[in-house]
Design a protein around this motif. Structure first.
Motif, PDB file in Angstrom:
ATOM      1  N   ALA A  53      44.535  38.707  49.475  1.00  0.00           N
ATOM      2  CA  ALA A  53      44.355  37.260  49.407  1.00  0.00           C
ATOM      3  C   ALA A  53      45.733  36.973  48.254  1.00  0.00           C
ATOM      4  O   ALA A  53      45.764  36.117  48.125  1.00  0.00           O
ATOM      5  N   LYS A  54      46.023  38.246  47.627  1.00  0.00           N
ATOM      6  CA  LYS A  54      46.983  38.167  46.649  1.00  0.00           C
ATOM      7  C   LYS A  54      48.604  38.146  47.415  1.00  0.00           C
ATOM      8  O   LYS A  54      49.004  37.854  46.347  1.00  0.00           O
ATOM      9  N   GLY A  55      48.628  38.280  48.652  1.00  0.00           N
ATOM     10  CA  GLY A  55      50.040  38.232  50.047  1.00  0.00           C
ATOM     11  C   GLY A  55      50.735  39.674  49.003  1.00  0.00           C
ATOM     12  O   GLY A  55      52.011  39.570  49.691  1.00  0.00           O
ATOM     13  N   LEU A  56      49.505  40.479  48.776  1.00  0.00           N
ATOM     14  CA  LEU A  56      50.703  41.956  48.781  1.00  0.00           C
ATOM     15  C   LEU A  56      50.473  42.929  50.014  1.00  0.00           C
ATOM     16  O   LEU A  56      49.752  42.466  51.361  1.00  0.00           O
ATOM     17  N   ALA A  57      51.365  43.320  50.021  1.00  0.00           N
ATOM     18  CA  ALA A  57      51.562  44.489  51.417  1.00  0.00           C
ATOM     19  C   ALA A  57      50.624  45.584  51.684  1.00  0.00           C
ATOM     20  O   ALA A  57      49.575  45.948  50.714  1.00  0.00           O
ATOM     21  N   PRO A  58      49.502  45.843  53.260  1.00  0.00           N
ATOM     22  CA  PRO A  58      48.254  46.541  52.634  1.00  0.00           C
ATOM     23  C   PRO A  58      48.390  48.080  52.350  1.00  0.00           C
ATOM     24  O   PRO A  58      47.840  48.357  51.956  1.00  0.00           O
ATOM     25  N   ALA A  59      50.144  48.506  51.589  1.00  0.00           N
ATOM     26  CA  ALA A  59      50.110  49.884  51.216  1.00  0.00           C
ATOM     27  C   ALA A  59      49.787  49.763  49.444  1.00  0.00           C
ATOM     28  O   ALA A  59      49.381  50.745  49.725  1.00  0.00           O
ATOM     29  N   ALA A  60      49.523  47.584  49.667  1.00  0.00           N
ATOM     30  CA  ALA A  60      49.419  48.279  48.162  1.00  0.00           C
ATOM     31  C   ALA A  60      47.987  48.285  47.697  1.00  0.00           C
ATOM     32  O   ALA A  60      47.891  48.722  45.922  1.00  0.00           O
ATOM     33  N   ALA A  61      47.256  48.569  48.198  1.00  0.00           N
ATOM     34  CA  ALA A  61      45.981  48.625  48.125  1.00  0.00           C
ATOM     35  C   ALA A  61      45.410  49.980  47.322  1.00  0.00           C
ATOM     36  O   ALA A  61      44.098  49.894  46.555  1.00  0.00           O
ATOM     37  N   LEU A  79      45.984  49.770  43.392  1.00  0.00           N
ATOM     38  CA  LEU A  79      44.784  48.940  42.483  1.00  0.00           C
ATOM     39  C   LEU A  79      43.967  49.262  41.885  1.00  0.00           C
ATOM     40  O   LEU A  79      42.973  51.338  42.455  1.00  0.00           O
ATOM     41  N   ILE A  80      43.601  48.949  41.051  1.00  0.00           N
ATOM     42  CA  ILE A  80      42.772  49.981  39.759  1.00  0.00           C
ATOM     43  C   ILE A  80      41.233  48.822  39.074  1.00  0.00           C
ATOM     44  O   ILE A  80      42.022  47.711  38.803  1.00  0.00           O
ATOM     45  N   GLY A  81      40.120  50.021  39.487  1.00  0.00           N
ATOM     46  CA  GLY A  81      39.552  48.998  39.099  1.00  0.00           C
ATOM     47  C   GLY A  81      37.976  49.664  39.686  1.00  0.00           C
ATOM     48  O   GLY A  81      38.173  49.611  40.943  1.00  0.00           O
ATOM     49  N   ALA A  82      36.504  48.482  39.175  1.00  0.00           N
ATOM     50  CA  ALA A  82      35.910  49.131  40.499  1.00  0.00           C
ATOM     51  C   ALA A  82      34.890  47.658  40.193  1.00  0.00           C
ATOM     52  O   ALA A  82      33.522  47.539  41.470  1.00  0.00           O
ATOM     53  N   ASN A  83      34.870  46.530  40.303  1.00  0.00           N
ATOM     54  CA  ASN A  83      35.207  45.383  40.916  1.00  0.00           C
ATOM     55  C   ASN A  83      36.022  44.239  41.129  1.00  0.00           C
ATOM     56  O   ASN A  83      36.843  45.232  40.888  1.00  0.00           O
ATOM     57  N   ARG A  84      35.826  43.424  42.259  1.00  0.00           N
ATOM     58  CA  ARG A  84      37.096  42.095  42.320  1.00  0.00           C
ATOM     59  C   ARG A  84      37.929  41.566  40.924  1.00  0.00           C
ATOM     60  O   ARG A  84      38.858  42.124  41.674  1.00  0.00           O
ATOM     61  N   GLU A  85      37.012  41.458  40.298  1.00  0.00           N
ATOM     62  CA  GLU A  85      37.982  41.041  39.238  1.00  0.00           C
ATOM     63  C   GLU A  85      38.596  41.805  37.819  1.00  0.00           C
ATOM     64  O   GLU A  85      40.170  41.749  38.402  1.00  0.00           O
ATOM     65  N   GLU A  86      38.212  43.169  38.627  1.00  0.00           N
ATOM     66  CA  GLU A  86      39.252  44.750  37.568  1.00  0.00           C
ATOM     67  C   GLU A  86      40.272  43.938  38.853  1.00  0.00           C
ATOM     68  O   GLU A  86      41.271  44.668  38.199  1.00  0.00           O
ATOM     69  N   LEU A  87      40.305  44.983  40.271  1.00  0.00           N
ATOM     70  CA  LEU A  87      40.991  44.754  40.839  1.00  0.00           C
ATOM     71  C   LEU A  87      42.187  43.324  41.063  1.00  0.00           C
ATOM     72  O   LEU A  87      43.602  43.485  41.736  1.00  0.00           O
ATOM     73  N   GLU A  88      41.709  42.582  41.418  1.00  0.00           N
ATOM     74  CA  GLU A  88      42.259  40.915  41.246  1.00  0.00           C
ATOM     75  C   GLU A  88      43.311  40.673  39.862  1.00  0.00           C
ATOM     76  O   GLU A  88      44.639  40.523  39.929  1.00  0.00           O
ATOM     77  N   ALA A  89      42.948  41.352  38.662  1.00  0.00           N
ATOM     78  CA  ALA A  89      43.951  41.695  37.590  1.00  0.00           C
ATOM     79  C   ALA A  89      44.697  42.806  38.091  1.00  0.00           C
ATOM     80  O   ALA A  89      45.455  42.484  37.720  1.00  0.00           O
ATOM     81  N   SER A  90      44.652  43.763  38.882  1.00  0.00           N
ATOM     82  CA  SER A  90      45.204  44.520  38.615  1.00  0.00           C
ATOM     83  C   SER A  90      46.438  44.589  40.090  1.00  0.00           C
ATOM     84  O   SER A  90      47.206  44.505  39.835  1.00  0.00           O
ATOM     85  N   ALA A  91      45.978  43.617  40.897  1.00  0.00           N
ATOM     86  CA  ALA A  91      46.966  43.217  42.284  1.00  0.00           C
ATOM     87  C   ALA A  91      47.568  42.018  41.171  1.00  0.00           C
ATOM     88  O   ALA A  91      49.407  41.814  41.384  1.00  0.00           O
ATOM     89  N   ASP A  92      47.020  41.360  40.565  1.00  0.00           N
ATOM     90  CA  ASP A  92      48.110  40.005  39.490  1.00  0.00           C
ATOM     91  C   ASP A  92      49.621  40.979  39.028  1.00  0.00           C
ATOM     92  O   ASP A  92      50.400  40.830  39.060  1.00  0.00           O
ATOM     93  N   GLU A  93      49.248  41.816  38.325  1.00  0.00           N
ATOM     94  CA  GLU A  93      49.990  42.433  37.501  1.00  0.00           C
ATOM     95  C   GLU A  93      51.117  43.621  38.369  1.00  0.00           C
ATOM     96  O   GLU A  93      51.817  43.748  37.813  1.00  0.00           O
ATOM     97  N   LEU A  94      50.814  44.450  39.372  1.00  0.00           N
ATOM     98  CA  LEU A  94      51.276  45.024  40.778  1.00  0.00           C
ATOM     99  C   LEU A  94      52.498  43.777  41.043  1.00  0.00           C
ATOM    100  O   LEU A  94      52.993  43.961  41.307  1.00  0.00           O
ATOM    101  N   HIS A 122      41.045  46.483  49.500  1.00  0.00           N
ATOM    102  CA  HIS A 122      41.965  46.022  50.313  1.00  0.00           C
ATOM    103  C   HIS A 122      41.920  43.969  51.076  1.00  0.00           C
ATOM    104  O   HIS A 122      42.839  43.554  51.481  1.00  0.00           O
ATOM    105  N   GLU A 123      41.071  43.401  50.706  1.00  0.00           N
ATOM    106  CA  GLU A 123      40.462  42.188  50.156  1.00  0.00           C
ATOM    107  C   GLU A 123      41.091  41.372  49.293  1.00  0.00           C
ATOM    108  O   GLU A 123      41.411  40.165  49.896  1.00  0.00           O
ATOM    109  N   VAL A 124      41.861  41.971  47.555  1.00  0.00           N
ATOM    110  CA  VAL A 124      42.285  41.333  47.363  1.00  0.00           C
ATOM    111  C   VAL A 124      43.314  41.408  47.869  1.00  0.00           C
ATOM    112  O   VAL A 124      44.252  40.556  47.238  1.00  0.00           O
ATOM    113  N   VAL A 125      44.320  42.535  47.786  1.00  0.00           N
ATOM    114  CA  VAL A 125      45.545  42.690  48.706  1.00  0.00           C
ATOM    115  C   VAL A 125      45.355  41.398  49.180  1.00  0.00           C
ATOM    116  O   VAL A 125      46.943  40.950  49.587  1.00  0.00           O
TER     117      VAL A 125
END
Length: 118
Positions: free
Chosen positions: A48-56, A59-74, A43-46
């Motif tokens: 920060a990236k300006g995505l809708a809360p439902a997008a959380a 996201l795929i990943g086990a740490n912040r970096e992986e989640l941020e990469a997933s959020a960028d791709e999404l 939810h923090e990454v979503v």
């Protein structure tokens, strides 16, 4: 002496089972804590990236970096597939809405044509 030894063994077995129960409960609680921390991080990454809360949940990943990469791709995928606004409205506060952004251009061309006919 044998009775005392038996009671001691029973007490020790009971204590072990209590310890095992506590260890299992601790393991379950740690797993729940990790799940909640990861959900919070999503939810923090979503946010920060300006995505809708439902997008959380996507996201795929086990740490912040992986989640941020997933959020960028999404975000890229959402941006590529989002419908583009056909007639963007740009006006100043207090002006009437202009449904056709090219209306002013048409009016100008019409006035030129009208002048040329005179």
């Amino acid at each position: 002496l044998k009775a005392k030894a038996t009671k001691f063994d029973e007490a020790e077995a009971k204590n072990k089972s209590e310890l095992e129960k506590a260890t299992e409960a601790n393991t379950k609680l740690q797993a729940q804590l990790q799940q909640l921390q990861l959900a919070n991080l999503r939810h923090e990454v979503v946010a920060a990236k300006g995505l809708a809360p439902a997008a959380a949940k996507h996201l795929i990943g086990a740490n912040r970096e992986e989640l941020e990469a997933s959020a960028d791709e999404l975000a890229t995928l959402i941006g590529a597939h989002s419908p583009k606004q056909q007639n963007p409205v740009s006006r100043l506060a207090g002006q009437q809405p202009n449904p056709d952004p090219r209306a002013a251009e048409r009016e100008f061309v019409d006035s030129l044509v009208e002048r040329s006919r005179r």
